[in-house]
Design a protein around this motif. Structure first.
Motif, PDB file in Angstrom:
ATOM      1  N   PRO A   1       0.821  -1.211   0.000  1.00 51.83           N
ATOM      2  CA  PRO A   1       0.000   0.000   0.000  1.00 51.83           C
ATOM      3  C   PRO A   1       0.860   1.268   0.000  1.00 51.83           C
ATOM      4  CG  PRO A   1      -0.844  -1.574   1.602  1.00 51.83           C
ATOM      5  CD  PRO A   1       0.459  -2.124   1.101  1.00 51.83           C
ATOM      6  N   GLY A   2       0.481   2.221  -0.825  1.00 52.77           N
ATOM      7  CA  GLY A   2       1.221   3.483  -0.890  1.00 52.77           C
ATOM      8  C   GLY A   2       2.331   3.479  -1.930  1.00 52.77           C
ATOM      9  N   THR A   3       2.454   2.389  -2.688  1.00 55.11           N
ATOM     10  CA  THR A   3       3.507   2.343  -3.720  1.00 55.11           C
ATOM     11  C   THR A   3       2.886   2.052  -5.097  1.00 55.11           C
ATOM     12  OG1 THR A   3       4.004  -0.015  -3.546  1.00 55.11           O
ATOM     13  CG2 THR A   3       5.148   1.433  -2.014  1.00 55.11           C
ATOM     14  N   SER A   4       3.739   2.135  -6.124  1.00 60.64           N
ATOM     15  CA  SER A   4       3.251   1.884  -7.490  1.00 60.64           C
ATOM     16  C   SER A   4       4.313   1.167  -8.312  1.00 60.64           C
ATOM     17  CB  SER A   4       2.868   3.209  -8.158  1.00 60.64           C
ATOM     18  OG  SER A   4       4.007   4.011  -8.364  1.00 60.64           O
ATOM     19  N   VAL A   5       3.875   0.537  -9.397  1.00 59.58           N
ATOM     20  CA  VAL A   5       4.776  -0.217 -10.273  1.00 59.58           C
ATOM     21  C   VAL A   5       4.540   0.213 -11.722  1.00 59.58           C
ATOM     22  CG1 VAL A   5       5.362  -2.523 -11.133  1.00 59.58           C
ATOM     23  CG2 VAL A   5       4.712  -2.234  -8.748  1.00 59.58           C
ATOM     24  N   LEU A   6       5.633   0.573 -12.386  1.00 62.90           N
ATOM     25  CA  LEU A   6       5.560   1.040 -13.768  1.00 62.90           C
ATOM     26  C   LEU A   6       5.701  -0.136 -14.734  1.00 62.90           C
ATOM     27  CD1 LEU A   6       5.786   3.540 -15.742  1.00 62.90           C
ATOM     28  CD2 LEU A   6       8.242   3.397 -15.365  1.00 62.90           C
ATOM     29  N   VAL A   7       4.737  -0.287 -15.631  1.00 63.31           N
ATOM     30  CA  VAL A   7       4.737  -1.443 -16.539  1.00 63.31           C
ATOM     31  C   VAL A   7       4.597  -0.973 -17.994  1.00 63.31           C
ATOM     32  CG1 VAL A   7       3.450  -3.531 -17.175  1.00 63.31           C
ATOM     33  CG2 VAL A   7       3.721  -2.933 -14.769  1.00 63.31           C
ATOM     34  N   PRO A   8       5.554  -1.346 -18.860  1.00 63.53           N
ATOM     35  CA  PRO A   8       5.407  -0.999 -20.271  1.00 63.53           C
ATOM     36  C   PRO A   8       4.253  -1.799 -20.897  1.00 63.53           C
ATOM     37  CG  PRO A   8       7.548  -2.078 -19.841  1.00 63.53           C
ATOM     38  CD  PRO A   8       6.786  -2.092 -18.558  1.00 63.53           C
TER      39      PRO A   8
ATOM     40  N   ASN B   1      -5.531  -6.111   4.462  1.00 66.14           N
ATOM     41  CA  ASN B   1      -4.912  -4.896   5.031  1.00 66.14           C
ATOM     42  C   ASN B   1      -5.900  -3.781   5.326  1.00 66.14           C
ATOM     43  OD1 ASN B   1      -2.155  -5.721   5.029  1.00 66.14           O
ATOM     44  ND2 ASN B   1      -2.155  -5.464   2.800  1.00 66.14           N
ATOM     45  N   CYS B   2      -7.055  -4.126   5.896  1.00 68.69           N
ATOM     46  CA  CYS B   2      -8.045  -3.083   6.183  1.00 68.69           C
ATOM     47  C   CYS B   2      -7.551  -2.179   7.313  1.00 68.69           C
ATOM     48  CB  CYS B   2      -9.371  -3.719   6.573  1.00 68.69           C
ATOM     49  SG  CYS B   2     -10.572  -2.476   7.058  1.00 68.69           S
ATOM     50  N   LEU B   3      -7.653  -0.878   7.101  1.00 68.48           N
ATOM     51  CA  LEU B   3      -7.139   0.099   8.080  1.00 68.48           C
ATOM     52  C   LEU B   3      -8.172   0.485   9.141  1.00 68.48           C
ATOM     53  CD1 LEU B   3      -5.162   2.430   5.662  1.00 68.48           C
ATOM     54  CD2 LEU B   3      -4.183   0.888   7.371  1.00 68.48           C
ATOM     55  N   LYS B   4      -9.350  -0.123   9.074  1.00 69.00           N
ATOM     56  CA  LYS B   4     -10.399   0.086  10.091  1.00 69.00           C
ATOM     57  C   LYS B   4     -10.625   1.559  10.398  1.00 69.00           C
ATOM     58  CE  LYS B   4      -9.456  -4.335  12.228  1.00 69.00           C
ATOM     59  NZ  LYS B   4      -8.474  -4.954  13.087  1.00 69.00           N
ATOM     60  N   ASP B   5     -10.812   2.342   9.356  1.00 68.98           N
ATOM     61  CA  ASP B   5     -11.110   3.768   9.514  1.00 68.98           C
ATOM     62  C   ASP B   5      -9.994   4.577  10.172  1.00 68.98           C
ATOM     63  OD1 ASP B   5     -13.401   3.722   8.112  1.00 68.98           O
ATOM     64  OD2 ASP B   5     -14.754   3.947   9.833  1.00 68.98           O
ATOM     65  N   ASP B   6      -8.780   4.069  10.188  1.00 68.52           N
ATOM     66  CA  ASP B   6      -7.657   4.887  10.663  1.00 68.52           C
ATOM     67  C   ASP B   6      -7.248   5.838   9.533  1.00 68.52           C
ATOM     68  OD1 ASP B   6      -5.255   6.025  11.399  1.00 68.52           O
ATOM     69  OD2 ASP B   6      -4.388   4.174  12.205  1.00 68.52           O
TER      70      ASP B   6
ATOM     71  N   VAL C   1      -5.632   8.666   9.786  1.00 68.43           N
ATOM     72  CA  VAL C   1      -4.292   9.256   9.897  1.00 68.43           C
ATOM     73  C   VAL C   1      -3.341   8.432   9.028  1.00 68.43           C
ATOM     74  CG1 VAL C   1      -2.391   9.834  11.462  1.00 68.43           C
ATOM     75  CG2 VAL C   1      -4.766  10.205  12.173  1.00 68.43           C
ATOM     76  N   LYS C   2      -3.380   7.118   9.261  1.00 67.77           N
ATOM     77  CA  LYS C   2      -2.583   6.218   8.415  1.00 67.77           C
ATOM     78  C   LYS C   2      -3.074   6.251   6.973  1.00 67.77           C
ATOM     79  CE  LYS C   2      -0.920   2.464  11.271  1.00 67.77           C
ATOM     80  NZ  LYS C   2      -1.438   1.250  11.874  1.00 67.77           N
ATOM     81  N   GLY C   3      -4.393   6.203   6.810  1.00 67.99           N
ATOM     82  CA  GLY C   3      -4.996   6.114   5.480  1.00 67.99           C
ATOM     83  C   GLY C   3      -4.601   7.283   4.591  1.00 67.99           C
ATOM     84  N   CYS C   4      -4.696   8.502   5.129  1.00 65.63           N
ATOM     85  CA  CYS C   4      -4.365   9.679   4.300  1.00 65.63           C
ATOM     86  C   CYS C   4      -2.886   9.692   3.951  1.00 65.63           C
ATOM     87  CB  CYS C   4      -4.749  10.980   5.020  1.00 65.63           C
ATOM     88  SG  CYS C   4      -6.528  11.242   4.995  1.00 65.63           S
TER      89      CYS C   4
ATOM     90  N   ILE D   1      -0.977   7.031   3.550  1.00 66.20           N
ATOM     91  CA  ILE D   1      -0.764   6.021   2.500  1.00 66.20           C
ATOM     92  C   ILE D   1      -1.300   6.506   1.153  1.00 66.20           C
ATOM     93  CG2 ILE D   1      -1.366   3.664   1.759  1.00 66.20           C
ATOM     94  CD1 ILE D   1      -1.293   2.868   4.744  1.00 66.20           C
ATOM     95  N   LEU D   2      -2.449   7.205   1.184  1.00 65.32           N
ATOM     96  CA  LEU D   2      -3.002   7.703  -0.082  1.00 65.32           C
ATOM     97  C   LEU D   2      -2.087   8.775  -0.688  1.00 65.32           C
ATOM     98  CD1 LEU D   2      -5.366   7.245  -2.007  1.00 65.32           C
ATOM     99  CD2 LEU D   2      -6.546   9.165  -0.916  1.00 65.32           C
ATOM    100  N   ARG D   3      -1.551   9.642   0.181  1.00 62.24           N
ATOM    101  CA  ARG D   3      -0.604  10.667  -0.301  1.00 62.24           C
ATOM    102  C   ARG D   3       0.642   9.991  -0.904  1.00 62.24           C
ATOM    103  NH1 ARG D   3      -0.449  13.346   4.553  1.00 62.24           N
ATOM    104  NH2 ARG D   3      -2.563  14.130   4.455  1.00 62.24           N
ATOM    105  N   ASP D   4       1.161   8.981  -0.190  1.00 60.95           N
ATOM    106  CA  ASP D   4       2.320   8.236  -0.704  1.00 60.95           C
ATOM    107  C   ASP D   4       1.999   7.584  -2.051  1.00 60.95           C
ATOM    108  OD1 ASP D   4       3.693   8.917   1.567  1.00 60.95           O
ATOM    109  OD2 ASP D   4       3.527   6.935   2.525  1.00 60.95           O
ATOM    110  N   ALA D   5       0.779   7.062  -2.169  1.00 58.19           N
ATOM    111  CA  ALA D   5       0.388   6.363  -3.401  1.00 58.19           C
ATOM    112  C   ALA D   5       0.404   7.332  -4.588  1.00 58.19           C
ATOM    113  CB  ALA D   5      -1.001   5.739  -3.235  1.00 58.19           C
ATOM    114  N   TYR D   6      -0.214   8.511  -4.433  1.00 63.01           N
ATOM    115  CA  TYR D   6      -0.221   9.481  -5.537  1.00 63.01           C
ATOM    116  C   TYR D   6       1.181  10.024  -5.806  1.00 63.01           C
ATOM    117  CZ  TYR D   6      -5.280   9.502  -6.032  1.00 63.01           C
ATOM    118  OH  TYR D   6      -6.577   9.127  -6.286  1.00 63.01           O
TER     119      TYR D   6
END
Ligand code: AR6
Length: 231
Positions: free
Chosen positions: A165-172, A202-207, A209-212, A214-219
């Protein structure tokens, strides 16, 4: 721009309904030039049940940071329905922010048919993936793997088996894939966002603080992978 191989697609004109394409992209000052373009869905806000109000803040913040830092690229947030709450939240917040609207816009349509149905020219598309990078499962992931065909599955496996979670993979995108041939998409970037759905791993159960975070890291990871193509 050696790596972003921009196929010869004519992108100015009318779409299949005869509507003005620029109007469809919801930005009157949206200019068509050779800028590499990334189309991305709203990560985590459907099957992963992430709060849409919070997600739209993260999108506008991370987009604003990115377009400030990186020149000559364009980003487009895509969703299927004209009633998309995410698109209206992001449009509203963008208009009140300092984001350069010639570089960021929203679009209603299928991310796997942006050229054929939307008349848009996007070299790179993002996927809201699952941790195993598996096809199917519904949502945008099913649509992208189905349009990409077996060739995209193989190409994905060559890059990674799993993703956190929070990461990405580049695929041609292989040249044999219809995504490449029909839509002119040269790369897919798989992104794994935070999950708030108890029925998914990996449900964050409405956390949130962590969720935002991870979402920021993902983008941020998505936009960095996209920028790496233009260097
Ligand atoms: N084109 C554009 N946008 C789409 C399309 C499409 N073809 N299909 C869906 N969307 P979701 P998540 C929008 O659920 O919440 C998957 O099964 C949709 O309206 O696809 O991150 C994976 O395997 C929403 O705005 O992704 C994961 O297990 C956005 O895409 C899980 O769902 C994301 O919705 C990921 O859940």
């Amino acid at each position: 721009l050696g790596v972003v191989d921009i196929p010869n697609i004519i992108d100015v004109g009318k779409d299949k309904h005869g509507d003005d394409l620029l109007q469809n992209a919801h930005a009157s000052d949206f200019r068509w030039d050779d800028a590499p373009t990334l189309a991305f869905p709203s990560i985590s806000t459907s099957d992963f049940q992430f709060n849409q109000e919070k997600a739209s803040d993260v999108i506008v913040e991370t987009v604003a940071d990115f377009v400030r830092k990186v020149d000559n690229v364009r980003l487009i947030l895509v969703d299927l329905s004209p009633k998309s709450k995410m698109l209206s939240l992001v449009k509203g917040k963008t208009s009140k922010s300092k984001v350069d609207t010639s570089r960021f816009s929203t679009h209603t349509g299928d991310i796997t048919r942006l050229h054929t149905e939307g008349g848009l020219h996007c070299n790179v598309i993002a996927n809201a993936a699952n941790w195993r990078l598996k096809p199917g499962g519904g949502g945008v992931n099913a649509a992208i793997f189905s349009a990409g065909g077996e060739a995209l599955e193989i190409s994905t496996k060559e890059q990674a088996e799993t993703i956190s979670p929070g990461t990405s993979v580049l695929v041609p995108v292989p040249k044999t894939s219809v995504l490449y041939q029909r839509e002119g998409v040269t790369y897919v970037i798989h992104v794994l966002g935070p999950n708030m759905n108890p029925q998914r791993p990996n449900c964050l159960k409405d956390d949130y603080v962590k969720g935002c975070k991870i979402l920021r890291d993902a983008y941020t990871s998505l936009f960095e992978n996209f920028a790496s193509l233009t260097r």
